[in-house]
Write a protein that holds these residues in place. Structure first.
Motif, PDB file in Angstrom:
ATOM      1  N   ILE A 120       0.881  -1.168   0.000  1.00 29.41           N
ATOM      2  CA  ILE A 120       0.000   0.000   0.000  1.00 29.41           C
ATOM      3  C   ILE A 120       0.916   1.215   0.000  1.00 29.41           C
ATOM      4  CG2 ILE A 120      -1.687   1.365   1.276  1.00 29.41           C
ATOM      5  CD1 ILE A 120      -2.849  -1.216   2.355  1.00 29.41           C
ATOM      6  N   ILE A 121       0.753   2.069  -1.004  1.00 23.84           N
ATOM      7  CA  ILE A 121       1.567   3.270  -1.149  1.00 23.84           C
ATOM      8  C   ILE A 121       0.644   4.476  -1.042  1.00 23.84           C
ATOM      9  CG2 ILE A 121       3.128   4.561  -2.659  1.00 23.84           C
ATOM     10  CD1 ILE A 121       3.778   1.878  -4.035  1.00 23.84           C
ATOM     11  N   ILE A 122       1.061   5.474  -0.291  1.00 24.75           N
ATOM     12  CA  ILE A 122       0.280   6.709  -0.167  1.00 24.75           C
ATOM     13  C   ILE A 122       1.156   7.852  -0.654  1.00 24.75           C
ATOM     14  CG2 ILE A 122      -1.147   8.136   1.339  1.00 24.75           C
ATOM     15  CD1 ILE A 122      -1.166   5.786   3.338  1.00 24.75           C
ATOM     16  N   THR A 123       0.811   8.394  -1.820  1.00 23.52           N
ATOM     17  CA  THR A 123       1.612   9.478  -2.399  1.00 23.52           C
ATOM     18  C   THR A 123       1.021  10.822  -2.008  1.00 23.52           C
ATOM     19  OG1 THR A 123       0.295   9.308  -4.418  1.00 23.52           O
ATOM     20  CG2 THR A 123       2.378   8.140  -4.368  1.00 23.52           C
ATOM     21  N   CYS A 124       1.906  11.783  -1.790  1.00 26.89           N
ATOM     22  CA  CYS A 124       1.498  13.125  -1.359  1.00 26.89           C
ATOM     23  C   CYS A 124       1.387  14.032  -2.572  1.00 26.89           C
ATOM     24  CB  CYS A 124       2.507  13.686  -0.357  1.00 26.89           C
ATOM     25  SG  CYS A 124       2.104  15.351   0.206  1.00 26.89           S
ATOM     26  N   ILE A 125       0.241  13.968  -3.265  1.00 24.66           N
ATOM     27  CA  ILE A 125       0.080  14.782  -4.467  1.00 24.66           C
ATOM     28  C   ILE A 125      -0.103  16.250  -4.137  1.00 24.66           C
ATOM     29  CG2 ILE A 125      -0.854  12.887  -5.817  1.00 24.66           C
ATOM     30  CD1 ILE A 125      -3.639  14.004  -5.306  1.00 24.66           C
ATOM     31  N   GLY A 126      -0.493  16.548  -2.899  1.00 24.10           N
ATOM     32  CA  GLY A 126      -0.676  17.949  -2.516  1.00 24.10           C
ATOM     33  C   GLY A 126       0.623  18.728  -2.451  1.00 24.10           C
ATOM     34  N   SER A 127       1.751  18.042  -2.434  1.00 19.99           N
ATOM     35  CA  SER A 127       3.046  18.731  -2.343  1.00 19.99           C
ATOM     36  C   SER A 127       3.600  19.108  -3.712  1.00 19.99           C
ATOM     37  CB  SER A 127       4.055  17.821  -1.628  1.00 19.99           C
ATOM     38  OG  SER A 127       4.336  16.686  -2.418  1.00 19.99           O
ATOM     39  N   ILE A 128       2.905  18.694  -4.788  1.00 18.29           N
ATOM     40  CA  ILE A 128       3.431  18.933  -6.135  1.00 18.29           C
ATOM     41  C   ILE A 128       3.067  20.341  -6.584  1.00 18.29           C
ATOM     42  CG2 ILE A 128       3.464  18.148  -8.519  1.00 18.29           C
ATOM     43  CD1 ILE A 128       2.485  15.427  -7.514  1.00 18.29           C
ATOM     44  N   THR A 129       4.044  21.183  -6.791  1.00 16.18           N
ATOM     45  CA  THR A 129       3.855  22.506  -7.368  1.00 16.18           C
ATOM     46  C   THR A 129       4.915  22.704  -8.433  1.00 16.18           C
ATOM     47  OG1 THR A 129       5.342  23.611  -5.806  1.00 16.18           O
ATOM     48  CG2 THR A 129       3.019  23.397  -5.157  1.00 16.18           C
ATOM     49  N   LYS A 130       4.713  23.714  -9.274  1.00 14.78           N
ATOM     50  CA  LYS A 130       5.714  23.966 -10.318  1.00 14.78           C
ATOM     51  C   LYS A 130       7.049  24.373  -9.706  1.00 14.78           C
ATOM     52  CE  LYS A 130       4.285  28.758 -11.363  1.00 14.78           C
ATOM     53  NZ  LYS A 130       3.172  28.897 -10.420  1.00 14.78           N
ATOM     54  N   GLU A 131       6.984  24.998  -8.485  1.00 16.18           N
ATOM     55  CA  GLU A 131       8.223  25.393  -7.826  1.00 16.18           C
ATOM     56  C   GLU A 131       8.991  24.193  -7.281  1.00 16.18           C
ATOM     57  OE1 GLU A 131       5.501  28.686  -8.134  1.00 16.18           O
ATOM     58  OE2 GLU A 131       5.250  26.745  -7.138  1.00 16.18           O
ATOM     59  N   SER A 132       8.274  23.098  -6.967  1.00 18.58           N
ATOM     60  CA  SER A 132       8.933  21.937  -6.351  1.00 18.58           C
ATOM     61  C   SER A 132       9.532  20.973  -7.376  1.00 18.58           C
ATOM     62  CB  SER A 132       7.917  21.174  -5.486  1.00 18.58           C
ATOM     63  OG  SER A 132       6.913  20.575  -6.292  1.00 18.58           O
ATOM     64  N   LEU A 133       9.209  21.166  -8.654  1.00 18.86           N
ATOM     65  CA  LEU A 133       9.668  20.224  -9.666  1.00 18.86           C
ATOM     66  C   LEU A 133      11.114  20.479 -10.060  1.00 18.86           C
ATOM     67  CD1 LEU A 133       6.513  20.126 -11.937  1.00 18.86           C
ATOM     68  CD2 LEU A 133       7.343  18.302 -10.464  1.00 18.86           C
ATOM     69  N   VAL A 134      11.895  19.423 -10.116  1.00 18.47           N
ATOM     70  CA  VAL A 134      13.297  19.498 -10.526  1.00 18.47           C
ATOM     71  C   VAL A 134      13.520  18.415 -11.582  1.00 18.47           C
ATOM     72  CG1 VAL A 134      15.690  19.292  -9.794  1.00 18.47           C
ATOM     73  CG2 VAL A 134      14.018  20.312  -8.244  1.00 18.47           C
ATOM     74  N   TYR A 135      14.139  18.796 -12.684  1.00 18.05           N
ATOM     75  CA  TYR A 135      14.406  17.819 -13.741  1.00 18.05           C
ATOM     76  C   TYR A 135      15.482  16.840 -13.285  1.00 18.05           C
ATOM     77  CZ  TYR A 135      11.927  21.275 -16.531  1.00 18.05           C
ATOM     78  OH  TYR A 135      10.987  22.152 -17.013  1.00 18.05           O
ATOM     79  N   ASN A 136      15.282  15.577 -13.649  1.00 20.13           N
ATOM     80  CA  ASN A 136      16.212  14.529 -13.246  1.00 20.13           C
ATOM     81  C   ASN A 136      17.338  14.340 -14.267  1.00 20.13           C
ATOM     82  OD1 ASN A 136      14.918  13.871 -10.841  1.00 20.13           O
ATOM     83  ND2 ASN A 136      13.500  12.474 -11.871  1.00 20.13           N
ATOM     84  N   LYS A 137      18.449  13.825 -13.789  1.00 26.52           N
ATOM     85  CA  LYS A 137      19.575  13.465 -14.653  1.00 26.52           C
ATOM     86  C   LYS A 137      19.514  11.961 -14.946  1.00 26.52           C
ATOM     87  CE  LYS A 137      22.613  17.030 -12.714  1.00 26.52           C
ATOM     88  NZ  LYS A 137      23.921  17.280 -12.042  1.00 26.52           N
ATOM     89  N   THR A 138      20.229  11.533 -15.979  1.00 30.79           N
ATOM     90  CA  THR A 138      20.277  10.111 -16.306  1.00 30.79           C
ATOM     91  C   THR A 138      21.622   9.773 -16.941  1.00 30.79           C
ATOM     92  OG1 THR A 138      19.198   8.306 -17.506  1.00 30.79           O
ATOM     93  CG2 THR A 138      19.258  10.450 -18.596  1.00 30.79           C
ATOM     94  N   ASP A 139      22.058   8.532 -16.717  1.00 33.82           N
ATOM     95  CA  ASP A 139      23.269   8.015 -17.370  1.00 33.82           C
ATOM     96  C   ASP A 139      22.914   7.124 -18.563  1.00 33.82           C
ATOM     97  OD1 ASP A 139      24.932   9.267 -15.505  1.00 33.82           O
ATOM     98  OD2 ASP A 139      24.734   7.579 -14.099  1.00 33.82           O
TER      99      ASP A 139
END
Length: 780
Positions: A120-139
């Motif tokens: 059972i996973i409970i995700t906190c969708i209320g914390s998602i804002t445009k200010e909180s988003l950071v692009y991820n890196k990848t190898d």
């Protein structure tokens, strides 16, 4: 503060509660923090640890716990009930068939099965804002240079460089991937940014839009298969649910030139620097290859951007932006007090003149009228020979810059020639006098040689006629001047505008309201009535613009907030539109200011918006609107809010009931209130046989009742809602008004096939009752 530091300082319970303020049923103080989750994800989960809940910060805060397969359904149901969520309200993710989801208040429950792992996973969708988003890196892909048609990507990767085995979008969550669109004849590029859930899409889209010119530069549009789709000058952006990704499509550029020379397309390399220097601009600067068109975009005419040009057929946006720039650099400039209409009138009258604003050592901006459209020119310090990078961004001038009109602007009261004349043109008193003089001059001098010859031969012929015409012309003009009311004020124009509006002369009404505003832009009535006229003609954006101005001047007027709420509601194109949020805010403010029947439509339309947004609060508004007899609100109450007779609102608490007998129990509700009737066994631990809703005026028949002795408990009241939390803090569902919980003081005995029940109201009939608490009602 880092999350680990926050936990050490405040305790894990306080930190988790800050992310999940509305989540119930978990002891946050006993949750274990897994700080290595970002590195290993769920792959490192200990499948044997069935005791602890874990808290981690991935792309968003999550809580998770491992459960044995045989008890996960039971424990999940308890959690859902504790949070007022119906087990039946689950849905599936099209891209992950092994996941079931339930929406909560600012969070989302997920039941996940991966092989023999049950979570059972409970995700906190209320914390998602445009200010909180950071692009991820990848190898897993090659990092490349940012394409010149989009800004502000720290990391972007070449999709072509990804190995076949890794070409799975879920491995690149929040990682921008640049693709070549091989299905396009033009071979245009596009960018995909996969997201872990749809809740990330809208904040991500708004972040990209804000980084690339702001919402004013984009139009929200509809297209099958897309959500939150916006069209900009240089790219379109939206969310593709089937791919679970935000997609950005480059719009083909017009790179052709008459001379055949190659020109640059995309965003100018100095766009960011220019926006830092010209505070209030907030516009992307495009290269010449993007085309000179009248949609307001700013085009640099050279690599150094020492002349930036924008064209538009409408002055409103240009004047609005010009004022915003002036405000950022000199808040006391008199230019800010001049209405947009007056500025437009001046530009139209003097097309060869300019309005300029120069900030020493930073920039100069000039507003003018070109041959076919309005024009803005933006220059660096030093003009055409200048350079945007000569002075530091923090350079400050001691002298306050001022807006300069190349020809002085005179704000004069206006005169309108009466409607019963052959002329209907707005003129100043000086204009009419000028026309009189011009008419006399033309009357005297506009003679050809033939007329001159005739005049010499016959003075009493043509000269008398000529002078007679002159005298008549003078009389007519002085008569017009005498009949003009030079003392006409803003109220006069407003009243005439109302008269024209009621007569269906909308163009004339618009002009009259504009004149009233020009004379006194603090006068609210013209804004309001013109907005009503625009709403009637379904020009909702124009109505909203007027109402924005009116509310700035009179924020305590409930009617203005209602009108703007109605305009915002009609501007929305999808349930994700920001206009719906604005509409809710306006209707709520209107209701705060006036909740009487006079403002009943605010309840009705706020309920409509809540219903579109799938928020259960819509019923409360429809009930109120029904009390005020607004439109079809009572029909909506019966269709969507008031449960049908026989419905089991407490099924998740009492279960579906027992249906193994042959007895029948009937209730005829002739009361003026609705009821939830609960039939309980009196000798079998209060086992609930049935708990069903019965409307006022309806008859409920409970069939298949087993033999035994039964008592009846009931909840009664008016205006049912599923949002009401009862006294146990868990159960939801009840009446908004006059709710009472009672027990009927009669035992019903079922033997054989006896059919027993009661008619009429309990109170006032042959039966008596006693009050009981809600906890007694729900105690099984």
């Amino acid at each position: 503060m880092e999350i680990k530091e926050a936990i050490e300082k405040n305790g894990i319970g306080v930190v988790i509660r800050s992310f999940y303020p509305e989540l119930h049923g978990i002891d946050f103080s006993k949750v274990v923090f897994n700080e290595d989750f970002n590195k290993s994800g769920f792959s490192s989960i200990d499948k044997t640890n069935l005791e602890n809940w874990y808290f981690s910060i991935g792309t968003m805060p999550i809580l998770y716990k491992v459960f044995p397969k045989k008890i996960i359904e039971n424990d999940l149901n308890k959690l859902l009930i504790r949070n007022g969520i119906n087990l039946k309200n689950s849905y599936e993710d099209n891209n992950a068939r092994n996941v079931k989801l339930w929406d909560g208040d600012g969070f989302k429950f997920e039941k996940v099965s991966i092989g023999d792992l049950n979570l059972i996973i409970i995700t906190c969708i209320g914390s998602i804002t445009k200010e909180s988003l950071v692009y991820n890196k990848t190898d897993l892909a090659k990092k490349i240079k940012n394409p010149n048609w989009i800004s502000e990507f720290d990391n972007i990767y070449d999709a072509e460089s990804i190995d076949e085995k890794n070409k799975i979008l879920s491995k690149f969550v929040l990682t921008p991937l640049l693709f070549k669109d091989r299905d396009s004849d033009n071979g245009e590029d596009f960018i995909l940014i996969p997201v872990s859930s749809s809740e990330f899409s809208r904040p991500l889209i708004l972040k990209i839009i804000e980084d690339n010119g702001g919402l004013d530069s984009y139009t929200q549009i509809e297209c099958d298969g897309w959500e939150d789709l916006f069209r900009g000058h240089i790219f379109n952006i939206g969310y593709l649910p089937t791919q679970r990704a935000v997609r950005i499509n480059r719009i083909p550029a017009n790179t052709e030139r008459v001379d055949g020379k190659k020109v640059l397309t995309g965003i100018h390399k100095l766009s960011g620097i220019i926006n830092k220097k010209v505070k209030g601009l907030n516009k992307q600067i495009f290269n010449e290859g993007e085309g000179f068109v009248t949609d307001g975009r700013f085009i640099a005419t050279s690599p150094n951007a020492n002349n930036i040009v924008a064209f538009s057929n409408d002055t409103d946006e240009f004047v609005k932006m010009f004022k915003k720039i002036v405000f950022e650099h000199n808040k006391s400039d008199e230019f800010l007090k001049i209405s947009k209409a007056s500025i437009k009138s001046w530009i139209d009258r003097y097309p060869k003149e300019t309005i300029s604003f120069a900030v020493n050592e930073r920039f100069e901006i000039i507003l003018s009228k070109g041959e076919t459209s309005y024009q803005i020119n933006l220059f660096p310090p030093g003009g055409l020979m200048g350079n945007w990078e000569l002075k530091p961004d923090d350079f400050q001038s001691e002298e306050k810059p001022k807006v300069v009109f190349s020809k002085p602007i005179k704000l004069k009261k206006t005169v309108v020639i009466p409607n019963n004349s052959d002329v209907d043109i707005e003129k100043s008193k000086e204009d009419l006098i000028d026309e009189k003089n011009k008419f006399i001059d033309q009357s005297i001098n506009n003679e050809d040689e033939d007329e001159k010859i005739k005049s010499n031969n016959s003075f009493w012929g043509s000269n008398i006629i000529k002078w007679l015409l002159i005298v008549i012309g003078i009389i007519i003009l002085f008569s017009l001047l005498r009949n003009c009311d030079f003392s006409k004020n803003e109220v006069d124009y407003f009243n005439r505008g109302v008269k024209n509006y009621k007569s269906g002369k909308f163009d004339k009404a618009y002009k009259d309201f504009e004149r009233a505003i020009d004379l006194d832009n603090s006068y609210v009535d013209p804004y309001v009535t013109r907005s009503e006229m625009n709403i009637e003609n379904k020009k909702y954006l124009d109505a909203k613009t007027d109402l924005d101005q009116a509310i700035l001047r009179d924020n305590s007027n409930w009617y203005l907030h209602y009108l703007r709420g109605f305009s915002n509601m009609n501007l929305a194109t999808s349930r994700y539109s920001r206009y719906y949020k604005d509409a809710l805010s306006d209707f709520t403010k209107s209701i705060e200011l006036n909740s009487s029947f006079e403002n009943g439509k605010s309840f009705y339309y706020r309920g409509k918006v809540y219903q579109i947004l799938k928020d259960d609060k819509f019923c409360e508004d429809f009930y109120k609107a029904c009390d005020y007899s607004i439109l079809d609100s009572c029909a909506l109450v019966n269709q969507f809010c008031r449960p049908k007779t026989g419905f089991m609102p407490y099924e998740k608490i009492f279960g579906p009931g027992i249906s193994t007998g042959s007895g029948i129990f009937s209730v005829t509700n002739d009361c003026d209130y609705d009821m939830v009737i609960t039939l309980k066994s009196s000798n079998n631990r209060n086992r609930v046989i049935r708990s069903q809703y019965v409307r006022s005026g309806d008859k409920l028949v409970i069939e298949n009742v087993p033999r035994g002795r039964y008592v009846v408990n009931y909840i009664s009241g008016k205006d049912w809602t599923f949002n009401k939390v009862l006294s146990d803090g868990i159960s939801k569902g009840g009446f908004l008004f006059n709710q009472k919980t009672k027990k009927v003081n009669t035992i019903w005995r079922f033997t054989g096939n006896n059919s027993l029940g009661y008619r009429d109201c309990v109170v006032g009939g042959n039966l008596t009752n006693s009050e009981i608490s809600e906890s007694e009602f729900f105690n099984r």
